[in-house]
Enzyme design. Structure first.
Site, PDB file in Angstrom:
ATOM      1  N   GLU A 268     -17.700  59.519  12.309  1.00 14.74           N
ATOM      2  CA  GLU A 268     -19.118  59.829  12.843  1.00 14.74           C
ATOM      3  C   GLU A 268     -18.216  60.105  14.582  1.00 14.74           C
ATOM      4  O   GLU A 268     -18.725  60.685  15.332  1.00 14.74           O
ATOM      5  CB  GLU A 268     -19.815  58.922  13.441  1.00 14.74           C
ATOM      6  CG  GLU A 268     -20.825  58.576  12.085  1.00 14.74           C
ATOM      7  CD  GLU A 268     -21.483  59.884  11.368  1.00 14.74           C
ATOM      8  OE1 GLU A 268     -21.867  60.841  12.303  1.00 14.74           O
ATOM      9  OE2 GLU A 268     -21.568  59.860  10.396  1.00 14.74           O
ATOM     10  N   HIS A 271     -17.226  63.715  15.081  1.00 15.74           N
ATOM     11  CA  HIS A 271     -17.992  64.150  15.611  1.00 15.74           C
ATOM     12  C   HIS A 271     -18.234  63.843  16.684  1.00 15.74           C
ATOM     13  O   HIS A 271     -18.688  64.795  17.540  1.00 15.74           O
ATOM     14  CB  HIS A 271     -19.628  63.989  14.396  1.00 15.74           C
ATOM     15  CG  HIS A 271     -19.920  65.098  13.172  1.00 15.74           C
ATOM     16  ND1 HIS A 271     -19.617  65.823  13.081  1.00 15.74           N
ATOM     17  CD2 HIS A 271     -19.930  64.058  12.359  1.00 15.74           C
ATOM     18  CE1 HIS A 271     -20.008  65.785  11.667  1.00 15.74           C
ATOM     19  NE2 HIS A 271     -19.535  64.727  10.935  1.00 15.74           N
TER      20      HIS A 271
END
Lengths: 498, 498
Positions: A268, A271
């Site tokens: 994550e 991202h």
């Protein structure tokens, strides 16, 4: 004059992005802090906002403004004096406008109803592996998506229309040989893997706040800016971007595995660094958006696998981890730990699968989706087809539908044409990583010393700052001077798993 | 047919409420979890949403639908067969529609610009007590609000137009004698108070999570439903309602006072129980909204002062508090504690003032606001007028503008005509409490035993379930069979502080 027109269009486009960013906050809050009974209002809020967004996307005002700048039929830019990036931006705006325009209000409504019902039924029937009850709802989603593909239009294959929603410019013609090559290389490699070593020291009862703090430190090491984002706990990890200045990451609230949340943070975090690397001044235009889901995934996989499963990263991180969890790790040597971390073994569940086997989970879903669109298979046959394909590629078969064809929520959500972006992310990532190594031959030494910000700066410069100015394949080609190809990815896996 | 028209109108009205509930979440998130640099996007999100709400409130579609049900000029209900509550609801909708309609887009924009600039300048100039720099911005807000009053229209006094925004139906004609009576009774009472007793045991370093847990237990005791709300920590306590099913309460993040957050919980809890007591099926219509700010305040003050400062409540709660903070309270007797808790002494800062002195802070602000609208005073003279009035009513004078005329953010926010609702809340609360005692003569015994849910049920039944069906004064009169009057409030204070 033309510049004024462009600015006026950007203003309208920003309104759409602003509403979308509000929608993202509603989603984030729903997953994190919303009280249980807030759900009914939350659904109405999201529905109303979605319809406002849809209205604005295809509004007469927007169309009129856009048509002053670009020929809506031919895509010809009207004023040659606009800057190159502005021209690229206009092409992407027209692309999105066409997608919105081609889908009738009725189709959008039907699709939304079909998917929200299917999600609801899926979450209930999955518990008892009841595919039969689920099947008609799934069929409706597939059929509505097929309708969507027809409405959007395509040159060669209906699947291309869906792919384009998530990975602009991607086609079956490109994917077929790429995935064939991957299968051919990976299946024999998987069969040759030794049995999985002992990983029992990964498990236990861990304090949630200790886990979160460790993950925050990792994000700081990566170069995540906490004045522009935060980390919370939810049932499933995610990264949600309101804008490059407001990123919401989450890790598992309950994790009995001391590695799980660290890998989730790296993923994550990748991202999130992409989103933080988009330029603030471009907010609301394609230049301030990520290039595609596949490119997004390339960033998360870069950090998760190429950095986060590398020896240099753990040379730096393992002592810290040992200090945090002495009870589990005190007596575990670095080599034992690293071997356990990077071992491969086929698993039934896609989200639990490792680097080596992951792509085969994706490819079998791709093959099923494509065959359905071609009218080759029926929904009732999906469980068997799914199981056969899994046996063929991974050598294992699901015991229940819940761990087979019903394991993912994606199809219920109407995300058909979406799975390939996961594997494309890995392929892009390998191409980018090879280029990165050429530019930073000393990367291992720097990472060993815990210095990782230069990686973020590299990706900011080479990928992030361009937003959606280039199509994914252009972006990769511009950076690596090579066409999209699976060789770097296959070479990496071969070297690691031989 | 008429019922269909009503339902169609409710649908439009619900859209407005749904957008407003999203705005509330944006506010909540901004105060609780939003990362620092998310603020610029947050401002655009709120601005865009506000303009969408404003558009919908005065849209042609809304007007057309409303005019099928009620004569927009005379307020005459067109179909006599509608239910009584629906007729009342229509009157409130027309009231709101007129308020939206009468304010031109330009006025709304000017007011919004004036207030947002004034808030910004206020927060900077307050730090150095620099009234001179602040004054022109404050003047602009006052003048724009004066324009707003003229645009809204009034019969007797421009202040009535502003009062009506927060307390429908309230007028200077009603307030003047009420406030005069209060002043007359309270000033001599305040002068007679003994010196404040030792309260040092209230202070210390307290664990934030221990404080929050204690407050959660109190909310459970009151009957707050945690499946429909939550409690977080912010810099200032508040209660924000997205709907009756989603209430967001907060207490101080940092509190060095072990009583502060408990009193805040009782206060915000009173607001929250009101919101939870609104009927879910009425969401989006006036029947699902609170009657007024004054009635809202009556609920918070009911719990904060009439219950939360009562002996029976602390008979139950003090042992729990002692157990939680033995270091501070072990050796403090109940009587010593209760005396410290309920003692009165004038303070410069309104938000720190106690039950006895609070109304005088409000009245002086009311007098200033009214005089400005009458053209009697100039902005440059406010600091002196403020200090003189404080000396006259409380016997103390601010040393700086920051603890005098600049202490509140309200005026910068354009909230002129708002302060009186605080004191009205106390007056209503006393009237409601007298009625409550008549209906529940055993209330003290029940509260002593920690049973408080019957109070919530009483207020649900007598106040909450009606929403905005009645004007505040009607609501009080229906319940107590008495007109709005300050006697119960004055009697209570006299008895307690003599």
């Amino acid at each position: 004059m033309s510049q004024d027109n462009y600015n006026e269009l950007v203003k309208l486009s920003k309104e759409i992005s602003t509403l979308s960013s509000i929608h993202a906050l509603l989603d984030w809050d729903q997953e994190t802090y919303m009280p249980e009974k807030g759900i009914a209002l939350r659904s109405s809020q999201k529905q109303l906002l979605s319809s406002l967004i849809h209205e604005k996307k295809k509004s007469h005002e927007f169309k009129k403004q856009l048509s002053k700048l670009i020929d809506l039929k031919t895509g010809q830019i009207i004023d040659p004096n606009l800057e190159d990036l502005q021209k690229r931006s206009l092409l992407r705006i027209l692309h999105d406008f066409n997608i919105a325009k081609k889908q009738s209000d009725e189709l959008v409504k039907n699709l939304s109803e079909a998917t929200s019902t299917a999600c609801h039924v899926w979450s209930k029937t999955k518990k008892t592996s009841d595919f039969q009850t689920f099947a008609p709802y799934l069929k409706r989603v597939f059929d509505k998506t097929k309708e969507q593909a027809e409405a959007l239009g395509y040159q060669d294959h209906p699947y291309d229309a869906l792919l384009d929603l998530y990975e602009p410019g991607m086609t079956v013609e490109v994917l077929d040989p790429l995935f064939k090559e991957l299968k051919k290389a990976l299946i024999p490699l998987i069969q040759k893997q030794p049995p999985k070593p002992d990983t029992s020291f990964f498990y236990g009862n861990f304090d949630k706040e200790v886990q979160r703090k460790f993950c925050i430190e990792i994000l700081e090491t990566l170069g995540f800016d906490f004045t522009r984002g935060r980390l919370d706990r939810t049932s499933h990890p995610f990264c949600m971007g309101l804008s490059s200045n407001d990123l919401r990451l989450t890790i598992h609230g309950e994790s009995g595995n001391l590695i799980g949340n660290i890998m989730a943070t790296l993923h994550e975090g990748g991202h999130a660094l992409y989103e933080q690397g988009l330029l603030e001044e471009n907010f609301g235009t394609p230049l301030g958006m990520a290039a595609s889901l596949g490119i997004h995934e390339s960033q998360s996989r870069f950090y998760e696998t190429r950095i986060g499963l590398s020896k240099p990263f753990w040379t730096h991180t393992y002592p810290l981890l040992q200090k945090t969890y002495p009870h589990n790790l005190e007596k575990v040597s670095f080599d034992t730990f690293y071997k356990a971390l990077t071992a491969s073994s086929p698993s039934l569940i896609r989200v639990h699968s490792d680097e080596l086997t992951y792509s085969l989970h994706i490819i079998l879903r791709y093959e099923i989706e494509k065959a359905y669109l071609e009218g080759e298979i029926a929904i009732k046959d999906l469980p068997n087809i799914f199981a056969e394909k899994m046996q063929e590629s991974l050598g294992i078969s699901p015991n229940t539908h819940a761990e087979g064809v019903m394991q993912d929520i994606h199809w219920s959500m109407g995300l058909i044409g979406y799975f390939p972006t996961y594997t494309l992310g890995n392929i892009y990532s390998a191409q980018i990583f090879n280029q990165f190594k050429l530019n930073h031959p000393d990367w291992e030494k720097r990472v060993e010393n815990g210095h990782l910000h230069f990686i973020r700066d590299y990706l900011n410069e080479k990928i992030h700052k361009y937003g959606r100015a280039f199509l994914p394949q252009e972006l990769i080609e511009n950076l690596t001077k090579e066409k999209l190809n699976a060789k770097p990815y296959i070479d990496y896996l071969k070297e690691k798993f031989t």
